[in-house]
Design a protein around this motif. Structure first.
Motif, short mmCIF file in Angstrom:
data_model
loop_
_atom_site.label_atom_id
_atom_site.label_comp_id
_atom_site.label_asym_id
_atom_site.label_seq_id
_atom_site.Cartn_x
_atom_site.Cartn_y
_atom_site.Cartn_z
N GLU A 18 20.64 21.09 30.74
CA GLU A 18 19.97 19.79 30.75
C GLU A 18 19.87 19.23 29.33
O GLU A 18 20.11 18.05 29.09
CB GLU A 18 18.58 19.93 31.37
N GLU A 19 19.54 20.13 28.39
CA GLU A 19 19.48 19.73 26.98
C GLU A 19 20.86 19.29 26.50
O GLU A 19 20.99 18.27 25.80
CB GLU A 19 18.97 20.90 26.13
N ALA A 20 21.89 20.03 26.90
CA ALA A 20 23.26 19.66 26.50
C ALA A 20 23.64 18.31 27.10
O ALA A 20 24.26 17.48 26.43
CB ALA A 20 24.24 20.75 26.95
N ARG A 21 23.28 18.08 28.37
CA ARG A 21 23.58 16.79 28.99
C ARG A 21 22.82 15.66 28.30
O ARG A 21 23.36 14.57 28.08
CB ARG A 21 23.22 16.85 30.49
N ARG A 22 21.55 15.92 27.93
CA ARG A 22 20.77 14.90 27.23
C ARG A 22 21.42 14.56 25.89
O ARG A 22 21.58 13.38 25.54
CB ARG A 22 19.33 15.39 27.00
N ARG A 23 21.82 15.56 25.14
CA ARG A 23 22.49 15.33 23.84
C ARG A 23 23.80 14.59 24.03
O ARG A 23 24.16 13.71 23.24
CB ARG A 23 22.72 16.65 23.13
N SER A 24 24.52 15.00 25.09
CA SER A 24 25.80 14.34 25.36
C SER A 24 25.58 12.85 25.64
O SER A 24 26.33 12.00 25.15
CB SER A 24 26.46 15.02 26.55
N ARG A 25 24.55 12.57 26.43
CA ARG A 25 24.24 11.16 26.72
C ARG A 25 23.88 10.41 25.44
O ARG A 25 24.29 9.27 25.23
CB ARG A 25 23.11 11.07 27.73
N GLU A 26 23.08 11.08 24.57
CA GLU A 26 22.71 10.43 23.30
C GLU A 26 23.94 10.15 22.45
O GLU A 26 24.09 9.03 21.92
CB GLU A 26 21.75 11.32 22.50
N TRP A 27 24.82 11.14 22.33
CA TRP A 27 26.03 10.95 21.51
C TRP A 27 26.94 9.89 22.13
O TRP A 27 27.52 9.07 21.42
CB TRP A 27 26.79 12.27 21.35
N ARG A 28 27.02 9.91 23.45
CA ARG A 28 27.83 8.90 24.13
C ARG A 28 27.26 7.51 23.88
O ARG A 28 27.99 6.56 23.57
CB ARG A 28 27.87 9.21 25.63
N ALA A 29 25.93 7.41 23.96
CA ALA A 29 25.28 6.11 23.73
C ALA A 29 25.50 5.67 22.28
O ALA A 29 25.80 4.50 22.01
CB ALA A 29 23.79 6.20 24.04
N ARG A 30 25.36 6.60 21.33
CA ARG A 30 25.60 6.25 19.92
C ARG A 30 27.04 5.80 19.71
O ARG A 30 27.30 4.82 19.01
CB ARG A 30 25.33 7.46 19.02
N PHE A 31 27.96 6.54 20.32
CA PHE A 31 29.36 6.19 20.17
C PHE A 31 29.63 4.82 20.77
O PHE A 31 30.33 4.01 20.18
CB PHE A 31 30.24 7.27 20.84
N GLN A 32 29.06 4.59 21.94
CA GLN A 32 29.28 3.30 22.58
C GLN A 32 28.68 2.18 21.75
O GLN A 32 29.27 1.13 21.59
CB GLN A 32 28.70 3.31 23.99
N ARG A 33 27.47 2.41 21.17
CA ARG A 33 26.88 1.39 20.31
C ARG A 33 27.74 1.17 19.08
O ARG A 33 28.00 0.05 18.68
CB ARG A 33 25.46 1.81 19.88
N LYS A 34 28.17 2.29 18.48
CA LYS A 34 28.99 2.19 17.28
C LYS A 34 30.28 1.46 17.61
O LYS A 34 30.72 0.59 16.86
CB LYS A 34 29.29 3.59 16.74
N THR A 35 30.86 1.80 18.72
CA THR A 35 32.10 1.15 19.12
C THR A 35 31.87 -0.34 19.33
O THR A 35 32.67 -1.16 18.90
CB THR A 35 32.64 1.81 20.40
N ALA A 36 30.77 -0.67 19.94
CA ALA A 36 30.47 -2.09 20.18
C ALA A 36 30.25 -2.81 18.85
O ALA A 36 30.73 -3.94 18.65
CB ALA A 36 29.24 -2.21 21.07
N LEU A 37 29.55 -2.19 17.92
CA LEU A 37 29.31 -2.80 16.62
C LEU A 37 30.62 -2.93 15.83
O LEU A 37 30.86 -3.95 15.19
CB LEU A 37 28.30 -1.99 15.82
N GLU A 38 31.43 -1.86 15.90
CA GLU A 38 32.72 -1.94 15.20
C GLU A 38 33.58 -3.04 15.79
O GLU A 38 34.26 -3.79 15.08
CB GLU A 38 33.46 -0.60 15.29
#
Length: 185
Positions: A151-171
């Motif tokens: 569950e912790e790994a899934r939560r971190r994965s979601r956070e990293w995915r969200a960061r990546f998606q935000r970063k990608t959107a900003l880029e």
């Protein structure tokens, strides 16, 4: 202690100490030890001033309701060697009777042993069940930890995915912004 022979009871119907020892293949001291321990009947007659055993009493004593070694082995489904090992280890009670001069066990002794064995087996089964339950709880805790870690790994994965998606959107926005020729609208 001893009594005189009753009417009709002559010397021919009794055994002296020496005859008794010869019949059972034991010596005098063993005879007295067995009598003292209650594993052999007391003399029930006095013949010529000496203790004697009536053949009737000995026959009744030798043929009580009991079990021979072969009967015990057959009932328990074991061989003579196993019975000997159990006797040596104290896992089975010693013979408390004699049938035809051979060791035998009274029904009482066998019944007590079976009750004690059943209690021991029940306690052993309970011990095994307790051990299995402890193993189950330990395994359950490991699974909970793995699930929590997952569950912790899934939560971190979601956070990293969200960061990546935000970063990608900003880029993407920055690239789009840079591609716009502001000088020539």
């Amino acid at each position: 202690m001893a009594r005189k022979p009753e009417e009709g009871g002559g010397v021919g119907e009794s055994l002296s100490r020496a005859q008794l020892c010869a019949r059972f293949g034991i010596d005098r001291s063993t005879l007295w030890r067995r009598i003292k321990a209650g594993r052999f009947p007391n003399a029930d007659m006095v013949v010529n001033g000496r203790p004697a055993w009536s053949t009737q009493a000995l026959s009744a004593w030798e043929r009580p309701e009991g079990f021979t070694r072969a009967q015990i082995c057959a009932q328990l489904g074991i061989d003579r060697t196993t019975l000997w090992r159990w006797l040596k280890a104290g896992r089975f009670p010693g013979a408390d009777l004699a049938i035809d001069g051979r060791p035998a066990w009274s029904a009482r002794a066998v019944t007590e042993w079976r009750r004690a064995e059943a209690e021991w087996l029940e306690a052993e089964e309970m011990r095994k069940l307790d051990e299995l339950y402890r193993q189950f709880l330990a395994q359950e805790e490991i699974i909970r930890q793995q699930l929590a870690a997952g569950e912790e790994a899934r939560r971190r994965s979601r956070e990293w995915r969200a960061r990546f998606q935000r970063k990608t959107a900003l880029e993407y926005a920055a690239e789009s912004y840079d591609q716009v020729d502001w000088a020539n609208p």
